[in-house]
Design an enzyme around this catalytic site. Sequence first.
Site, PDB file in Angstrom:
ATOM      1  N   ASP A 101     -41.909  20.578   8.002  1.00  0.00           N
ATOM      2  CA  ASP A 101     -42.668  19.815   8.977  1.00  0.00           C
ATOM      3  C   ASP A 101     -42.403  18.332   8.677  1.00  0.00           C
ATOM      4  O   ASP A 101     -41.982  17.996   7.562  1.00  0.00           O
ATOM      5  CB  ASP A 101     -44.164  20.145   8.830  1.00  0.00           C
ATOM      6  N   ASP A 121     -48.075  21.152   6.104  1.00  0.00           N
ATOM      7  CA  ASP A 121     -49.370  20.698   5.582  1.00  0.00           C
ATOM      8  C   ASP A 121     -50.518  20.771   6.586  1.00  0.00           C
ATOM      9  O   ASP A 121     -51.674  20.616   6.207  1.00  0.00           O
ATOM     10  CB  ASP A 121     -49.258  19.245   5.107  1.00  0.00           C
ATOM     11  N   ASP A 153     -49.130  24.088  11.307  1.00  0.00           N
ATOM     12  CA  ASP A 153     -48.067  24.726  10.530  1.00  0.00           C
ATOM     13  C   ASP A 153     -48.454  26.101  10.001  1.00  0.00           C
ATOM     14  O   ASP A 153     -47.582  26.857   9.550  1.00  0.00           O
ATOM     15  CB  ASP A 153     -47.678  23.835   9.335  1.00  0.00           C
TER      16      ASP A 153
END
Length: 352
Positions: free
Chosen positions: A43, A243, A247
Site C-alpha cells: 500500500d 496499514d 487494506d
Amino acid sequence: CALGLATPTALTVGIGRGAKMGILFRRGEAIELMGKTKVIVFDKTGTLTKGKPDITDIIETSEIKSTEILQIASSIENNSEHPLAKAIVKKAKEDNIQLLKTENFKAIFGKGVEAFIEKKRILIGRRILLQENNIPFNSFEKIVENLEDQGKTVMFIADEKKVIGIIALADTLKEGTTKAIKELHNMGYNTVMLTGDNKKTANAVGKKIGIDEIIAEVLPGEKVDVIKKIQKEGKIKVAMVGDGINDAPALTQADVGIAIGTGTDIAIEAGEITLVGGELNTLINSIKLSKATFKTIRQNLFWAYIYNAIVIPVAVFGVLATMIGPIIASGAMAFSSISVVFNSLRLKNIKL
C-alpha cells in the site's frame, strides 16, 4: 524425539527472535510462507510513506476564498479518521479556524466523504466522486495535472452543482523506504505498489523509490481482486504490506498479510505478521529470519534422521547391540534431542 523436536524448537526460537526485533509472527506457518514469497505488494499511504501528509496548496475560486474552503473541508473531515482528513483538520487548528456544524456525515468507501453544512450538501474526494454526482471539473484539469505531476494528492471540494475549491496534500516517504525496495530487488523479489491514489501521484512516488509495478486508482474492494490476479497468473506466493482499514481484505487474501504496527487495529488483526515499528527495514529482517529459521529446520531434520538411521540399526542388529545397555542407549537418545535444541538456539544470535 529429535525428529519431533526439529521443527517446533526452531520455530519457537525464530518467533522469539522476531519479537525482539519488532516482528510479530501470529503463527508458525507465516514464517515458512514469508520465505517462499516471490512478489511483495505495498500500500502507499502509511506503508511506503509516513502517512502524515500536509496541505501544500489550496486552490480557491472566484466565489470562495482559501480560508473558507479550509473551514468547510476541515469541518466535514473532522468526522473522519483518514490521514488526509487529519491533515486538513490539523491545518485548520494551526490557522485558528473555527469549525462549522455538520450533519449526516457519510464516508463513501474509497472515494471520499459527504456531509451537510447549513442544509447544503458538500462533497470532498476524488474525481470518481464528482463523476458519480455529475459535477463538472474540466476547468481545473490543468491545475490538477500540475499538482499531481509533483506527487501531490488532490481533493476536490464541491457542492451539488460545482467545484468550490481544491486542496492538495503531500506525504513524505519513510526513511529507508528506497533502500528497502532496492534490497528486495537484490534478493530477487518483485515489488508492486497498490493504491487508491491517482495515477500521476502514484507514478511520481513509485518511480522515486524504484517500484517494479504501479497499480493506481484502485478501490478498496478491488485490491483483493488484484492480489488474486497476481496469485493466479504467476502461480506464486504473494505478500501484502498495508496499514489501513481499506487494506484488511487484501491482507487476508494474500498468502502472507503483513500489517504495519502503527496502522489501524483492523489491519493488524488481518495480518499474519506485524511490523511493530512500521519501518520497512524490519520487513527485510523478517524475510532473512524466515529463511534462517527454515534452514535450521532442514538441518535439524537432516541430522536427526541421519543419527537415528545409523544408531537404530546398530542397536538392533549390530555387534554392539549386546554391549549397549539401557543407560548408554538413553544417553544416545538424549544427545540426539539436545543437539537439535542447541542447533535451534543458534537462531538467537545468528547474524541476519
